[in-house]
Design a protein around this motif. Structure first.
Motif, PDB file in Angstrom:
ATOM      1  N   LYS A   8       6.288  -5.227  10.807  1.00  0.00           N
ATOM      2  CA  LYS A   8       6.509  -5.619   9.419  1.00  0.00           C
ATOM      3  C   LYS A   8       7.987  -5.941   9.178  1.00  0.00           C
ATOM      4  N   LEU A   9       8.269  -7.112   8.633  1.00  0.00           N
ATOM      5  CA  LEU A   9       9.632  -7.532   8.328  1.00  0.00           C
ATOM      6  C   LEU A   9       9.929  -7.385   6.832  1.00  0.00           C
ATOM      7  N   LEU A  10       9.029  -7.868   5.997  1.00  0.00           N
ATOM      8  CA  LEU A  10       9.202  -7.824   4.541  1.00  0.00           C
ATOM      9  C   LEU A  10       7.934  -7.270   3.907  1.00  0.00           C
ATOM     10  N   GLU A  11       8.106  -6.354   2.966  1.00  0.00           N
ATOM     11  CA  GLU A  11       6.971  -5.806   2.237  1.00  0.00           C
ATOM     12  C   GLU A  11       7.278  -5.824   0.739  1.00  0.00           C
ATOM     13  N   ILE A  12       6.449  -6.546   0.006  1.00  0.00           N
ATOM     14  CA  ILE A  12       6.567  -6.601  -1.447  1.00  0.00           C
ATOM     15  C   ILE A  12       5.486  -5.699  -2.030  1.00  0.00           C
ATOM     16  N   LYS A  13       5.894  -4.743  -2.871  1.00  0.00           N
ATOM     17  CA  LYS A  13       4.950  -3.781  -3.433  1.00  0.00           C
ATOM     18  C   LYS A  13       4.947  -3.872  -4.960  1.00  0.00           C
ATOM     19  N   ASN A  14       3.823  -4.295  -5.513  1.00  0.00           N
ATOM     20  CA  ASN A  14       3.595  -4.284  -6.968  1.00  0.00           C
ATOM     21  C   ASN A  14       4.749  -4.919  -7.746  1.00  0.00           C
ATOM     22  N   LEU A  15       5.189  -6.084  -7.294  1.00  0.00           N
ATOM     23  CA  LEU A  15       6.320  -6.771  -7.930  1.00  0.00           C
ATOM     24  C   LEU A  15       5.898  -7.451  -9.228  1.00  0.00           C
ATOM     25  N   SER A  16       6.663  -7.207 -10.291  1.00  0.00           N
ATOM     26  CA  SER A  16       6.461  -7.897 -11.565  1.00  0.00           C
ATOM     27  C   SER A  16       7.798  -8.454 -12.042  1.00  0.00           C
ATOM     28  N   VAL A  17       7.785  -9.704 -12.499  1.00  0.00           N
ATOM     29  CA  VAL A  17       8.998 -10.363 -12.996  1.00  0.00           C
ATOM     30  C   VAL A  17       8.695 -10.966 -14.356  1.00  0.00           C
TER      31      VAL A  17
ATOM     32  N   ALA B  18       5.870 -13.889 -15.518  1.00  0.00           N
ATOM     33  CA  ALA B  18       5.799 -14.903 -14.466  1.00  0.00           C
ATOM     34  C   ALA B  18       5.149 -14.393 -13.190  1.00  0.00           C
ATOM     35  N   VAL B  19       5.437 -13.135 -12.826  1.00  0.00           N
ATOM     36  CA  VAL B  19       4.857 -12.516 -11.624  1.00  0.00           C
ATOM     37  C   VAL B  19       4.293 -11.167 -12.033  1.00  0.00           C
ATOM     38  N   ASN B  20       3.045 -10.901 -11.631  1.00  0.00           N
ATOM     39  CA  ASN B  20       2.342  -9.726 -12.131  1.00  0.00           C
ATOM     40  C   ASN B  20       1.750  -8.888 -10.999  1.00  0.00           C
ATOM     41  N   ASN B  21       2.437  -7.814 -10.670  1.00  0.00           N
ATOM     42  CA  ASN B  21       1.904  -6.821  -9.731  1.00  0.00           C
ATOM     43  C   ASN B  21       1.535  -7.430  -8.373  1.00  0.00           C
ATOM     44  N   VAL B  22       2.443  -8.214  -7.818  1.00  0.00           N
ATOM     45  CA  VAL B  22       2.194  -8.893  -6.544  1.00  0.00           C
ATOM     46  C   VAL B  22       2.570  -7.997  -5.371  1.00  0.00           C
TER      47      VAL B  22
END
Length: 336
Positions: free
Chosen positions: A7-16, A27-31
């Motif tokens: 694993k290089l990059l892990e995005i957890k529950n990202l919201s913007v 714009a970004v919801n729980n990605v």
């Protein structure tokens, strides 16, 4: 060489969110996403789905204000990019994580030569002399198929395809671990598009660079990606391997995207389209965001938000009904 299972990059529950006047634009919801070493992940969706915002958040380039990461983590090599200092992220940006922006015409500085612009990123991140940086810049131009003698030329002296090659040279000048490519072939004709994609694939393999490819073009995804994430209204609605998404698509939005592609074997007077428009990100529906446009919807879809469910190993779908066709009742079954 590091394997693709690392694993290089892990995005957890990202919201913007963007706050403009009295409106809050989600714009970004729980990605949540993962990218492994040497892997190419395709991020697909309509304009306004949140693809570019996700990439800008990874690089720490959100316009602040009005943009803000409201929740979640972006873990790169054990560091949460959301929480580190600006100085720390500058050391990562351009060296370990780089980006090819959508329009090469506006991404290059018109008053600096292309050689100077490649040298700039090298001198910023590498402890070498100007002459060594110059030699490396010339070499990078040659790697992307441009004569090194053109290092003293200005952007206006290059065609659109050659400008995009210069952008690739800048992005790969420091041998990054992760390349974010934001629709890198949108402004190019079909012939040049194929050349640029082949170049990016060859260089990715040579440098063992992982890539997040943002695109509208499912043909491009089929050609260069290992896994695919379908994005709608700021969230992931389907995620899986290339075979999962192309051969066993489950979400109605994914199916709608594929049905809108012209077929070489089936004659039709008009292409099929997905009815309606993407919802206003400042006023998203209560339940499933795709519900107002979905031809398979039930009443549960209007009020209860579906979770991202793993229906087979590595294949995730955010849908209540998961295309289970039965009676007209409102009971939904998720096939697992």
């Amino acid at each position: 060489m590091i394997g693709m299972d690392t694993k290089l990059l892990e995005i957890k529950n990202l919201s913007v969110q963007y706050t403009v006047d009295d409106d809050v634009i989600r714009a970004v919801n729980n990605v949540s996403l993962e990218i492994n070493h040497g892997e190419t992940l395709g991020l697909v969706g309509e304009t306004g789905a949140g693809k570019t915002t996700t990439a800008l958040a990874i690089l720490g380039l959100l316009p602040v204000p009005p943009g803000k990461v409201t929740s979640g983590e972006i873990i790169y090599k054990g560091k949460d990019i959301v929480k580190i200092s600006e100085q720390e992220i500058r050391e990562i940006r351009g060296k370990e994580v780089t980006m090819i922006f959508q329009d090469p015409m506006t991404s290059l500085n018109p008053v600096l030569t292309v050689g100077e612009q490649i040298m700039e990123v090298i001198l910023l991140h590498e402890n070498i002399s100007k002459s060594e940086a110059h030699d490396r810049a010339v070499k990078m131009l040659e790697i992307v198929g441009i004569s090194g003698s053109r290092h003293a030329d200005y952007p206006h002296q290059f065609s659109g395809g050659m400008k995009q090659r210069v952008m690739i040279a800048i992005a790969l000048a420091c041998s990054p671990s992760l390349l974010l490519a934001d629709e890198p072939t949108t402004a190019l004709d079909v012939t040049i598009q194929a050349q640029v994609l082949q170049l990016m694939t060859d260089l990715k393999n040579e440098f063992n660079t992982a890539m997040l490819l943002i695109t509208h073009d499912l043909g491009v995804v089929a050609e260069v990606c290992d896994r695919v994430a379908i994005m709608y209204a700021g969230e992931i609605v389907e995620l899986g391997s290339l075979k999962d998404v192309f051969d066993d698509m489950r979400h109605p939005y994914t199916i709608g995207l594929f049905k809108s592609i012209p077929s070489l074997t089936v004659e039709s007077d008009r292409l099929l389209t997905i009815p309606g428009m993407m919802p206003d990100p400042s006023n998203l529906p209560e339940g499933c965001y795709f519900c107002p446009r979905c031809t398979e919807k039930k009443s549960i879809c209007e009020t209860i938000k579906p979770e991202l469910i793993e229906i087979s190993p590595g294949h995730f779908v955010r849908c209540h009904i998961n295309l289970i066709k039965g009676d007209d009742s409102d009971e939904c079954t998720i096939r697992g």
